[in-house]
Design an enzyme around this catalytic site. Structure first.
Site, PDB file in Angstrom:
ATOM      1  N   HIS A   1      -3.131  -3.523  -6.113  1.00 28.11           N
ATOM      2  CA  HIS A   1      -3.526  -3.031  -4.786  1.00 28.11           C
ATOM      3  C   HIS A   1      -5.011  -3.309  -4.568  1.00 28.11           C
ATOM      4  O   HIS A   1      -5.868  -2.621  -5.115  1.00 28.11           O
ATOM      5  CB  HIS A   1      -3.218  -1.526  -4.704  1.00 28.11           C
ATOM      6  CG  HIS A   1      -3.391  -0.942  -3.355  1.00 28.11           C
ATOM      7  ND1 HIS A   1      -3.734   0.363  -3.141  1.00 28.11           N
ATOM      8  CD2 HIS A   1      -3.287  -1.493  -2.120  1.00 28.11           C
ATOM      9  CE1 HIS A   1      -3.824   0.592  -1.843  1.00 28.11           C
ATOM     10  NE2 HIS A   1      -3.559  -0.522  -1.210  1.00 28.11           N
TER      11      HIS A   1
ATOM     12  N   SER B   1       0.822  -1.209   0.000  1.00 27.58           N
ATOM     13  CA  SER B   1       0.000   0.000   0.000  1.00 27.58           C
ATOM     14  C   SER B   1       0.855   1.257   0.000  1.00 27.58           C
ATOM     15  O   SER B   1       0.328   2.344  -0.148  1.00 27.58           O
ATOM     16  CB  SER B   1      -0.966  -0.013   1.183  1.00 27.58           C
ATOM     17  OG  SER B   1      -0.360  -0.512   2.331  1.00 27.58           O
TER      18      SER B   1
ATOM     19  N   ASN C   1      -5.023   6.193  -1.731  1.00 23.50           N
ATOM     20  CA  ASN C   1      -4.501   6.602  -0.413  1.00 23.50           C
ATOM     21  C   ASN C   1      -3.989   8.041  -0.418  1.00 23.50           C
ATOM     22  O   ASN C   1      -4.036   8.719   0.608  1.00 23.50           O
ATOM     23  CB  ASN C   1      -3.391   5.655   0.040  1.00 23.50           C
ATOM     24  CG  ASN C   1      -3.966   4.340   0.530  1.00 23.50           C
ATOM     25  OD1 ASN C   1      -5.140   4.279   0.889  1.00 23.50           O
ATOM     26  ND2 ASN C   1      -3.159   3.305   0.550  1.00 23.50           N
TER      27      ASN C   1
ATOM     28  N   GLU D   1      -6.422  -1.333  -7.759  1.00 19.39           N
ATOM     29  CA  GLU D   1      -5.571  -0.264  -8.279  1.00 19.39           C
ATOM     30  C   GLU D   1      -4.338  -0.960  -8.874  1.00 19.39           C
ATOM     31  O   GLU D   1      -3.612  -1.646  -8.154  1.00 19.39           O
ATOM     32  CB  GLU D   1      -5.163   0.619  -7.084  1.00 19.39           C
ATOM     33  CG  GLU D   1      -4.963   2.051  -7.388  1.00 19.39           C
ATOM     34  CD  GLU D   1      -4.707   2.884  -6.117  1.00 19.39           C
ATOM     35  OE1 GLU D   1      -4.475   2.338  -5.020  1.00 19.39           O
ATOM     36  OE2 GLU D   1      -4.732   4.110  -6.233  1.00 19.39           O
TER      37      GLU D   1
HETATM   38  P1  NAI Z   1      -1.029  -9.394   7.748  1.00 17.26           P
HETATM   39  O1  NAI Z   1      -0.079  -9.052   8.831  1.00 17.26           O
HETATM   40  O2  NAI Z   1      -2.464  -9.648   8.076  1.00 17.26           O
HETATM   41  O3  NAI Z   1      -0.487 -10.679   6.951  1.00 17.26           O
HETATM   42  C1  NAI Z   1       0.831 -10.826   6.504  1.00 17.26           C
HETATM   43  C2  NAI Z   1       1.122 -12.317   6.391  1.00 17.26           C
HETATM   44  O4  NAI Z   1       2.363 -12.466   5.715  1.00 17.26           O
HETATM   45  C3  NAI Z   1       1.257 -13.036   7.758  1.00 17.26           C
HETATM   46  O5  NAI Z   1       0.422 -14.182   7.760  1.00 17.26           O
HETATM   47  C4  NAI Z   1       2.740 -13.419   7.819  1.00 17.26           C
HETATM   48  O6  NAI Z   1       2.952 -14.669   8.460  1.00 17.26           O
HETATM   49  C5  NAI Z   1       3.089 -13.513   6.351  1.00 17.26           C
HETATM   50  N1  NAI Z   1       4.498 -13.313   6.029  1.00 17.26           N
HETATM   51  C6  NAI Z   1       5.345 -12.404   6.543  1.00 17.26           C
HETATM   52  N2  NAI Z   1       6.559 -12.512   5.958  1.00 17.26           N
HETATM   53  C7  NAI Z   1       6.472 -13.521   5.054  1.00 17.26           C
HETATM   54  C8  NAI Z   1       7.371 -14.107   4.135  1.00 17.26           C
HETATM   55  N3  NAI Z   1       8.635 -13.674   4.026  1.00 17.26           N
HETATM   56  N4  NAI Z   1       6.920 -15.120   3.369  1.00 17.26           N
HETATM   57  C9  NAI Z   1       5.644 -15.559   3.475  1.00 17.26           C
HETATM   58  N5  NAI Z   1       4.741 -15.049   4.329  1.00 17.26           N
HETATM   59  C10 NAI Z   1       5.154 -14.029   5.106  1.00 17.26           C
HETATM   60  O7  NAI Z   1      -0.888  -8.207   6.667  1.00 17.26           O
HETATM   61  P2  NAI Z   1      -1.994  -7.618   5.666  1.00 17.26           P
HETATM   62  O8  NAI Z   1      -2.798  -6.574   6.364  1.00 17.26           O
HETATM   63  O9  NAI Z   1      -2.680  -8.735   4.973  1.00 17.26           O
HETATM   64  O10 NAI Z   1      -1.062  -6.823   4.632  1.00 17.26           O
HETATM   65  C11 NAI Z   1      -0.289  -7.490   3.660  1.00 17.26           C
HETATM   66  C12 NAI Z   1       0.117  -6.493   2.583  1.00 17.26           C
HETATM   67  O11 NAI Z   1      -1.045  -5.898   2.002  1.00 17.26           O
HETATM   68  C13 NAI Z   1       0.978  -5.325   3.083  1.00 17.26           C
HETATM   69  O12 NAI Z   1       1.903  -5.004   2.081  1.00 17.26           O
HETATM   70  C14 NAI Z   1      -0.048  -4.206   3.270  1.00 17.26           C
HETATM   71  O13 NAI Z   1       0.531  -2.932   3.181  1.00 17.26           O
HETATM   72  C15 NAI Z   1      -0.981  -4.474   2.102  1.00 17.26           C
HETATM   73  N6  NAI Z   1      -2.343  -3.949   2.223  1.00 17.26           N
HETATM   74  C16 NAI Z   1      -3.048  -4.082   3.388  1.00 17.26           C
HETATM   75  C17 NAI Z   1      -4.358  -3.600   3.480  1.00 17.26           C
HETATM   76  C18 NAI Z   1      -5.158  -3.773   4.740  1.00 17.26           C
HETATM   77  O14 NAI Z   1      -6.232  -3.143   4.837  1.00 17.26           O
HETATM   78  N7  NAI Z   1      -4.737  -4.595   5.692  1.00 17.26           N
HETATM   79  C19 NAI Z   1      -5.018  -2.947   2.318  1.00 17.26           C
HETATM   80  C20 NAI Z   1      -4.214  -2.947   1.119  1.00 17.26           C
HETATM   81  C21 NAI Z   1      -2.913  -3.403   1.093  1.00 17.26           C
END
Ligand code: NAI
Length: 284
Positions: free
Chosen positions: A140, A119, A190, A152
């Site tokens: 995105h 993001s 954003n 996006e």
């Molecule tokens: P989250 O913390 O819920 O999930 C991340 C997952 O990635 C965890 O299950 C973790 O174990 C895993 N992980 C971490 N390092 C890893 C690796 N090296 N290899 C494999 N798995 C790994 O995070 P979330 O909220 O799902 O965000 C993920 C991405 O999406 C980020 O880049 C965030 O900026 C983006 N994003 C998040 C939004 C939101 O509303 N939460 C909206 C749009 C984008």
């Protein structure tokens, strides 16, 4: 270039939604996370989300079952070798994301598209970490993924037209609406949304009106479905601060300066819905 098989890296909030929407549209999906626990949780979340879609009449029970059956799981990246598109949705840290891109370069075919759900990180910087930078692109998605219509699509400086076209086509195939932008801080949504929330927080900071009144003014006067403070609580005030800091340092422009109250709320641990308290109180 046609996308038929999909890999999703990261089984958190976004990864499980992304895997689900591809699987529901008929794509075989392999979902990878370092943590088996995260994969187990993701399966349960997807099951619940698909059941809600059956209740709403969006999917039949048989369609929901076969969507879930199309998703396989892995704790290593090896199965990404068979994917046409890999969508990365792991922790928002540049060095972790570039590390995964390096591993994928070694495992995937050279024409596999590498998409990031980041993001705030520069897609151009992510693409520079790949030995084939033209195949890196931003996809995105918005939270909750099964509900939100927009994807996006962010073109890095290096992204090829062919890759942008393939990702646009795949987005349409999962029933979402693609909109393409060039790589820039905060992309489009954003960049517009976070300053609105930040300015609403400044209005609270200056004591101009109550949070409830500010939200209702934007609902009644600007026809927003939700007030900016309630939206900040929903997104997470830590996430909003993170976006403002990206805009502020990226553009080096004081108009993006994070509100002092936003910083204080984050320092106090008042992050919004997820912590039970933000500009409103929530049952946890
Ligand atoms: P989250 O913390 O819920 O999930 C991340 C997952 O990635 C965890 O299950 C973790 O174990 C895993 N992980 C971490 N390092 C890893 C690796 N090296 N290899 C494999 N798995 C790994 O995070 P979330 O909220 O799902 O965000 C993920 C991405 O999406 C980020 O880049 C965030 O900026 C983006 N994003 C998040 C939004 C939101 O509303 N939460 C909206 C749009 C984008």
């Amino acid at each position: 270039m046609k996308i038929e098989t999909v890999g999703v890296i990261g089984a958190g909030t976004m990864g499980n939604g992304i895997a689900q929407v591809f699987a529901a549209a008929g794509f075989p999906v392999v979902m990878q996370d370092l943590s088996q626990e995260a994969l187990d949780r993701a399966r349960a979340t997807m099951q619940g989300s698909l059941a809600r879609q059956v209740k709403k009449g969006v999917l039949t029970e048989a369609e929901a079952d076969s969507a879930l059956a199309r998703i396989t799981q892995a704790t290593t990246l090896d199965p990404m070798a068979d994917c046409d598109l890999v969508v990365e949705a792991i922790v928002e840290r540049l060095e972790v994301k570039t590390g995964v891109i390096g591993q994928l370069d070694a495992i995937c075919r050279k024409d596999t598209v590498l998409a990031s759900n980041t993001s705030s990180i520069s897609l151009t910087q992510l693409a520079a970490a790949s030995t084939h930078p033209g195949r890196v692109i931003g996809m995105h998605f918005f939270n909750p993924v099964p509900v939100m219509q927009l994807v996006e699509i962010i073109r890095a400086l290096q992204t090829t037209d062919e890759v942008a076209a393939a990702v646009t086509e795949a987005t349409l195939a999962i029933g979402k609406t693609p909109r393409v932008s060039k790589d820039s801080y905060g992309f489009i949504v954003n960049r517009l949304l976070a300053p609105l929330i930040n300015e609403a927080i400044n209005c609270v900071y200056e004591g101009l009106a109550t949070p409830e009144d500010i939200d209702s003014m934007m609902k009644l006067g600007a026809n927003h479905p939700m007030g900016p403070l309630a939206l900040g609580d929903l997104i997470g005030l830590d996430v909003v601060l993170n976006i403002m800091e990206t805009l502020y340092s990226g553009f080096d422009d004081p108009k993006y300066r994070p509100s002092p109250l936003l910083k204080q709320m984050v320092h106090a641990g008042y992050l919004g819905r997820k912590s039970g308290r933000g500009f409103a109180h929530y049952a946890t």
